[in-house]
Write a protein that holds these residues in place. Structure first.
Motif: not given
Length: 642
Positions: A12-25, A425-435
């Protein structure tokens, strides 16, 4: 089940457009996108640019077309009216189409705004879906909101039509909505053309000729209306959240990204399947109600529960268990404050033993920080309800009105990770969290800082503020360039687990040391006699600020032990956090002042403690609770030894 979270997150972080295009199907589109992510006008990113879609079609009509029309879509459970009513997707679709037809008769069309000011009744859900069906934009205002606050929202959204009901029902009282609406319209500069009123049998309201229309009458004369395709980037709704300037901020959510993201979350975060019963115990006036009472479950094909009641008092602290058992709920999402209320009234969990929770799998909590003591209490109670044979995970997750769906969670649908009490827990796929620290630099593991999300935000997050692009940038994007500022403070540990401790405004400076009020609350909540608590920072001439605690004790605690309990909590903070916390004072109160969504009004409590003037928050659930805080502080100031 082993977790494949790491692989999914990395993609989700390295290929966000491919990741969300697949989810959009998984979504129905009238017209596919020209570009997955349009970044031509930064920082105003747009997902699925060029696509056409309809949210109502995906939430209702699509399931009927796919042969699931007989599946239950909505269960209305109202202990305050002793009513239970179910609607299949086919039945819901018929009612929504008729309501859309009625709105069309009143001139509502694509892009028009409709304000919905209704209680937790099926007609409210129907109104939201009907507005979306026409390609119009709804703005739901919590039923019972003060007239002045409603008027501000009318002037900002400029609705063509308002939809309301004659009354709402609170434990022990009725709230007449129509007089509040009339006063708000009188105050507002913008005047809606019509006001449609659903008359509840328990209390009917007077109607103004020429302006007010009866819900049943206008729907009876309407012709069902088809879904209207809209651009994926067109707004679906405006949801107002309180702003620091006193002017509410209208969060804008689009159609396409919202559909894709919410559909994705149901299976991956919450671990449910189409056809199962999912319950978000919130209100449609809040973002949880938008995302997880109305839209996400229906889009995904689940049965959603619309609950008109409270966790205690309708009729008792066992009502959640009754609803779960009666309707075969597999997943519940509610606020930690609801479980603290249940724990306070039934600390031994006796009421859960009356019900069969065999189908129930997972409890998700969000909205306020989940203290480890409440988490463990809920885990033990739910696991005991299954004779200890099956673990029932209690999942803390973190998100905001602005984000629309979880930023950080234990994604049980991807394989549950080990639970760390106090962590989301940890960031949900799609979200990149920094402190980041206040200078914008990175922090060390376990060092508290500003929680920020890297741009572009994933689909489903806010796209801007209604008619206020510059305010959107100023409020969220300017302080940390390249990031969305959440306004929350916390840290990440050495395992990558996120701990959301408090709002950044609630990080206090004690003699030069940054201290999270959430960390102190965690210690106080672990006392066996404390049902819930709050800590605020108050001005101190020597140390700058010092923490002041407020404790609500469990039902049945002997009042003669209050002094002992206070002293023990002070000792516990000294032992676990250290003398640096300078925690010396806790005051016992009967209840904490909260918003209607369950958030504790710490900022207002701080002003009372510092004897500052304050404005009564529009979202307050019970104004008398603030007076109790004021009275308790008066007694303490007169005799600090109490």
């Amino acid at each position: 089940m082993s977790s494949h979270y790491d692989d999914v997150y990395a993609r989700s972080i390295n290929d966000p457009t491919g990741f969300w295009a697949e989810a959009a199907e998984e979504i129905h589109w009238y017209k596919k996108w020209k570009k997955i992510l349009d970044d031509s006008n930064k920082p105003f990113y747009r997902w699925f640019a060029g696509a056409e879609v309809n949210t109502c079609y995906n939430a209702v009509d699509r399931h009927v077309a796919n042969g699931h029309g007989d599946r239950t879509a909505l269960i209305y459970d109202s202990p305050v009216t002793q009513t239970i009513q179910s609607f299949t997707f086919s039945e819901l679709g018929i009612r929504v189409a008729k309501c859309a037809g009625a709105l069309a008769l009143l001139g509502v069309s694509k892009g028009d705004r409709v304000i919905i000011y209704m209680p937790m009744i099926p007609e409210a859900v129907i109104a939201m879906l009907a507005t979306a069906r026409l390609g119009a934009i709804h703005s739901v205002v919590f039923g019972g909101f003060a007239s002045h606050e409603l008027a501000v929202r009318i002037d900002d959204a400029r609705p063509k039509v308002m939809l309301t009901a004659s009354c709402g029902i609170e434990p022990g009282r009725l709230v007449a909505y129509k007089p509040l609406v009339d006063t708000a319209i009188g105050i507002a500069k913008h005047k809606p053309e019509k006001c449609v009123v659903y008359q509840r049998s328990i209390q009917r309201s007077e109607m103004k000729p020429g302006v007010d229309l009866d819900w049943d009458e206008i729907l009876a004369s309407a012709t069902p209306h088809d879904c209207v395709p809209v651009a994926a980037t067109d707004p679906l709704y405006i949801l107002y959240t309180s702003g620091t300037t006193g002017q509410p901020k209208g969060i804008v959510r689009d159609n396409g990204g919202h559909l894709v993201a919410l559909n994705w979350t149901m299976g991956r975060i919450y671990g449910v399947k189409p056809g199962e019963v999912y319950w978000a115990a919130s209100d449609i006036g809040w973002v949880v109600g938008h995302s997880y009472i109305v839209y996400a479950p229906l889009i995904y094909g689940c049965t959603t529960v619309l609950f008109e009641g409270k966790p205690v008092g309708t009729p008792d602290a066992g009502v959640y268990w009754r609803v779960i058992s009666q309707h075969n709920v597999v997943c519940l999402f509610t606020a930690p404050t609801a479980f603290r209320a249940i724990k306070r009234e039934d600390p031994q969990g006796r009421l859960i033993r009356k019900y069969d929770l065999s189908k129930f799998r997972t409890l998700f909590l969000a909205g306020e920080r989940l203290d480890p003591d409440t988490l463990r209490w809920a885990e033990d109670l739910l696991t005991a309800s299954k004779a200890g044979l099956t673990e029932v995970p209690v999942i803390d997750h973190w998100w905001q009105t602005e984000t629309g769906w979880p930023i950080s969670a234990n994604c049980v649908g991807l394989g549950k990770l080990p639970v760390k009490p106090g962590s989301a827990t940890k960031p949900v796929p799609g979200w990149q969290i920094d402190v980041l620290n206040d200078r914008g630099g990175p922090t060390q593991p376990k060092e508290i800082g500003n929680l920020v999300c890297k741009l572009p935000l994933p689909p489903g997050a806010l796209s801007t503020l209604w008619n206020a692009d510059s305010r959107y940038q100023e409020s969220y994007l300017s302080e940390f360039p390249g990031y969305y500022k959440t306004g929350d403070a916390g840290f990440v540990d050495e395992d990558g687990y996120l701990f959301v401790m408090t709002r950044t405004d609630d990080v206090i400076n004690v003699a030069g040391h940054r201290l999270s009020t959430g960390a102190v609350e965690e210690v106080l909540a672990s006392h066996p006699d404390v049902a819930e608590c709050a800590v605020v920072g108050v001005a101190d001439s020597l140390k700058g600020q010092i923490p002041l605690g407020f404790l609500v004790l469990k039902v049945g605690v002997d009042p003669a032990r209050e002094g002992e309990i206070v002293q023990r909590t002070v000792t516990m903070v000294r032992e676990r956090i250290g003398p640096v916390a300078a925690f010396k004072t806790a005051i016992i109160v009967k209840r904490l002042p909260k918003t209607r969504s369950g958030k504790i009004l710490r900022g207002t409590m701080q002003k009372i403690a510092e004897r500052q003037d304050y404005k009564l928050p529009a979202t307050i659930d019970d104004p008398a609770a603030l007076q109790e805080i004021d009275d308790a502080l008066d007694r303490w100031f007169r005799n600090p030894g109490l």
